[in-house]
Scaffold this active site. Sequence first.
Site, PDB file in Angstrom:
ATOM      1  N   LYS A 111       1.029  -1.280  -0.245  1.00  0.00           N
ATOM      2  CA  LYS A 111       0.058  -0.385   0.012  1.00  0.00           C
ATOM      3  C   LYS A 111       0.623   0.969  -0.742  1.00  0.00           C
ATOM      4  O   LYS A 111       0.165   2.155  -0.451  1.00  0.00           O
ATOM      5  CB  LYS A 111      -1.336   0.116   0.990  1.00  0.00           C
ATOM      6  N   LYS A 192      -5.573 -10.082  -6.061  1.00  0.00           N
ATOM      7  CA  LYS A 192      -6.381 -10.142  -5.113  1.00  0.00           C
ATOM      8  C   LYS A 192      -7.961  -9.408  -5.603  1.00  0.00           C
ATOM      9  O   LYS A 192      -7.447  -8.219  -5.766  1.00  0.00           O
ATOM     10  CB  LYS A 192      -6.372  -9.795  -3.770  1.00  0.00           C
ATOM     11  N   LYS A 195     -12.319  -4.775  -2.417  1.00  0.00           N
ATOM     12  CA  LYS A 195     -13.273  -3.696  -2.513  1.00  0.00           C
ATOM     13  C   LYS A 195     -12.354  -2.191  -2.888  1.00  0.00           C
ATOM     14  O   LYS A 195     -13.270  -2.038  -3.207  1.00  0.00           O
ATOM     15  CB  LYS A 195     -14.006  -3.794  -1.514  1.00  0.00           C
TER      16      LYS A 195
END
Length: 334
Positions: A111, A192, A195
Amino acid sequence: MKRVLSGITPSGDFTLGNYLGALRHWVSFQEDHDAFYCVVDLHALTTDIDPVVLRRNSLDAALNLLAVGLDPRRCTIFVQSHVPEHTRLTWLLECTATMGELRRMTQFKEKSHGQETVRAGLFTYPVLMAADILLYRADAVPVGEDQRQHLELARELALRFNNRYGETFTVPEAAVPGAAARVMDLQHPERKMSKSVESPLGTIGLLDPAEAITRKVRKAVTDTDGEVRYDRAAKPGLANLLDLLAGATDRTPQEVAKGYTRYGDLKHDVAEALSELLRPVRERRMALEDDLPYVDTVLAEGAAAAHEVAAPTYAKAADALGLLPLPSLARDED
Ligand code: AMP
Ligand code: TRP
């Protein structure tokens, strides 16, 4: 009764990955465990949020937890920020964790990669997660595969704290499902399903109607060799479809593969199984839309029940570290 705790971030529309990797198992655990499930709104603050959207997402998350079949009479559903001990314990654990171990977290590396500035909260995110878990003295934590490393850290912090300051926390186990613990994006099977990543065709939403599921599964990326066999490395797209059908029908992907010779037939059955699996969730969700006062009540009662468990654990940890008890509390004990 053994206790479980798990959390989900209100960072967007829930996906099939959330359902197969986590939520479905949360529902099973409420039957024979003392179960705590929380909407981790504080974790959502580690990215650039719009306050209006966050508020909506948090309510939406609570509605979804009820829609998947969690029953507030059987488990405790609450919002993380409603229980102040989460942030209070985080500080104590931040003083237990090291920079080195946080730097090794894969999710942090992913991230923060390529970002010009990185929020301190993104770095300490796994410590807040450890606090979520340790506050409730959870024996097990049902999560998808991607959270295994964070759970390992929570265990390590609990052990270190207990060894240094005396027995305080329960050391939790990860409960990762055998099938579909890592659902991949249908268009990019190397990453992956998430959302927080925009991939309209690659992501199946928890509330997608059957037509949308069928369209996305039909367009899912596979390969051109035409052979149905389970090989995650060589055939990631096909392996993902086999995993999905295995997850939806409680089999292994290898078993599922034996039943097919053509990709088209497999896709047809995957779409059908997923539509059936998610249909009751969508129906319950529609029924709940009109009952927001009920959701408010669930969250208020959930926060009170969570606080009952979290407050004494926090007090024990604070005392173990040598922090003075609140003077008023000390007087009460006289
Ligand atoms: P998050 O959406 O990151 O808050 O995750 C909530 C829960 O869903 C965690 O237990 C995750 O491990 C699980 N989860 C999220 N995405 C996936 C996925 N693609 N496959 C399996 N489990 C997932
Ligand atoms: N970090 C988890 C995720 O991204 C969410 C989470 C926060 C969580 N606190 C938790 C999961 C406590 C299990 C237990 O999926």
